[in-house]
Design a protein around this motif. Structure first.
Motif, PDB file in Angstrom:
ATOM      1  N   THR A   1       1.120   1.581  -7.792  1.00 53.62           N
ATOM      2  CA  THR A   1       1.514   2.671  -6.997  1.00 53.62           C
ATOM      3  C   THR A   1       0.242   3.323  -6.336  1.00 53.62           C
ATOM      4  O   THR A   1       0.086   3.861  -5.316  1.00 53.62           O
ATOM      5  CB  THR A   1       1.942   3.734  -7.841  1.00 53.62           C
ATOM      6  N   ILE A   2      -0.850   3.259  -7.181  1.00 54.55           N
ATOM      7  CA  ILE A   2      -2.141   3.871  -6.574  1.00 54.55           C
ATOM      8  C   ILE A   2      -2.733   3.002  -5.475  1.00 54.55           C
ATOM      9  O   ILE A   2      -3.037   3.562  -4.675  1.00 54.55           O
ATOM     10  CB  ILE A   2      -3.149   3.825  -7.815  1.00 54.55           C
ATOM     11  N   VAL A   3      -2.738   1.643  -5.329  1.00 52.29           N
ATOM     12  CA  VAL A   3      -3.343   1.114  -4.640  1.00 52.29           C
ATOM     13  C   VAL A   3      -2.303   0.978  -3.270  1.00 52.29           C
ATOM     14  O   VAL A   3      -2.838   1.130  -2.347  1.00 52.29           O
ATOM     15  CB  VAL A   3      -3.055  -0.616  -5.027  1.00 52.29           C
ATOM     16  N   ALA A   4      -0.969   1.078  -3.430  1.00 49.88           N
ATOM     17  CA  ALA A   4      -0.093   1.074  -2.179  1.00 49.88           C
ATOM     18  C   ALA A   4      -0.433   2.582  -1.628  1.00 49.88           C
ATOM     19  O   ALA A   4      -0.404   2.672  -0.376  1.00 49.88           O
ATOM     20  CB  ALA A   4       1.425   0.914  -2.632  1.00 49.88           C
ATOM     21  N   GLY A   5      -0.410   3.657  -2.209  1.00 52.01           N
ATOM     22  CA  GLY A   5      -0.685   4.980  -1.999  1.00 52.01           C
ATOM     23  C   GLY A   5      -2.055   4.939  -1.182  1.00 52.01           C
ATOM     24  O   GLY A   5      -2.068   5.840  -0.166  1.00 52.01           O
ATOM     25  N   TRP A   6      -3.097   4.380  -1.870  1.00 54.15           N
ATOM     26  CA  TRP A   6      -4.298   4.517  -1.274  1.00 54.15           C
ATOM     27  C   TRP A   6      -4.280   4.008   0.173  1.00 54.15           C
ATOM     28  O   TRP A   6      -4.945   4.366   1.012  1.00 54.15           O
ATOM     29  CB  TRP A   6      -5.280   3.579  -2.125  1.00 54.15           C
TER      30      TRP A   6
END
Length: 297
Positions: A165-170
């Motif tokens: 989730t963090i990588v996709a949101g970033w």
């Protein structure tokens, strides 16, 4: 036939003849493959060896009753919700902050926030794979100082889901930031100045002018998050977790990829692709209906 009669005949025909090339292109590139996949979903076949055999609706039943499909669907919905803070809330607040800051550094901040969008997804995922390394990653030292010890981000179900989730949101933060920035340019400076003359505070300006003016952009970004959360996380999943551990990070798109190009099971893969298309077509229809009602009001 006189020139006036010829012009009248062209007007009567309307724009239909000019739309034929576009309609043919759309039919060949979108509806043609969709019809072919729908047909293939009714057959049982292997993409490498097995000849197609009639299966009827069995492929749909197998996919919908599969535990893997249930887990992938729940994860897909969870990604839609989990990415919203990173794709809608945070970019909106950052765009407002940069807009209010103004000055020469505005362009610099916009470039910095937009830069991750230009990084290829695979390259970004590999970079984050190093960041999440429990021994050598840059997250390990702060966690050690806090007494949390090394965290195996990509091997535990909960932390792996958070990492994806963090990588996709970033990755999508910058695109949403630019959209909100464009929306802020539509706010009339004279309106803001008049409100300040009427002794409106900054919170009142934000609540009664800025946020209502950003509502169309917010709707578009929120809708894009719901529809594209699955594709956005696909590349991250493929590089970081391959759907694991135990399917905790998989989604319907990655399951489709596994069925079609991992197991070469063409029938269920085709059935799943049809179900995904129908599901998101329903989401688009609901969104368009809600938007039309909002415009009527």
């Amino acid at each position: 036939m006189t020139p006036a009669t010829t012009a009248l005949a062209r007007t009567a025909r309307g724009p239909a003849p000019y739309l034929i090339p576009a309609l043919l292109a759309v039919g060949l590139t979108m509806y043609g493959p969709l019809l072919a996949v729908t047909t293939l979903s009714l057959f049982d076949f292997n993409l490498t060896t097995q000849a197609p055999q009639w299966a009827g609706p069995d492929n749909y039943g197998d996919v919908m009753s599969s535990p893997e499909a249930g887990t992938a669907l729940r994860n897909t919905i969870a990604y839609m919700v989990a990415i919203i803070p990173l794709s809608v809330v945070a970019p909106g607040l950052a765009a407002i902050a940069v807009w209010r800051l103004g000055g020469r550094l505005t362009g610099f901040y916009r470039t910095v926030f937009f830069l991750p969008v230009l990084i290829p997804p695979a390259v970004g995922a590999v970079m984050w794979q190093w960041i999440f390394n429990p021994v050598l990653g840059i997250t390990s030292a702060p966690l050690d100082l806090l007494g949390a010890g090394p965290v195996s981000w990509l091997t535990e179900p909960a932390s792996a889901f958070i990492a994806v989730t963090i990588v996709a949101g970033w990755k999508v933060f910058g695109l949403s930031f630019i959209l909100f920035t464009a929306g802020l340019t539509s706010i009339d400076a004279d309106l803001m100045a008049a409100a300040r003359l009427d002794r409106a505070g900054e919170w009142q300006l934000l609540r009664h002018i800025v946020l209502p003016m950003l509502r169309p952009v917010t709707t578009v970004v929120l809708f894009a998050t719901v529809v594209f959360a699955g594709p956005w996380t696909f590349g991250v999943i493929d590089v970081l977790t391959q759907g694991g551990p135990a399917g905790a990070t998989s989604n319907v798109y990655y399951l489709l990829y596994q069925l079609g190009f991992g197991y070469f099971d063409g029938g269920p893969a085709s059935a799943l692709s049809v179900l995904i298309t129908v599901g998101f077509a329903a989401v688009v229809a609901v969104q368009m209906r809600v938007s039309s009602r909002g415009e009527q009001r």
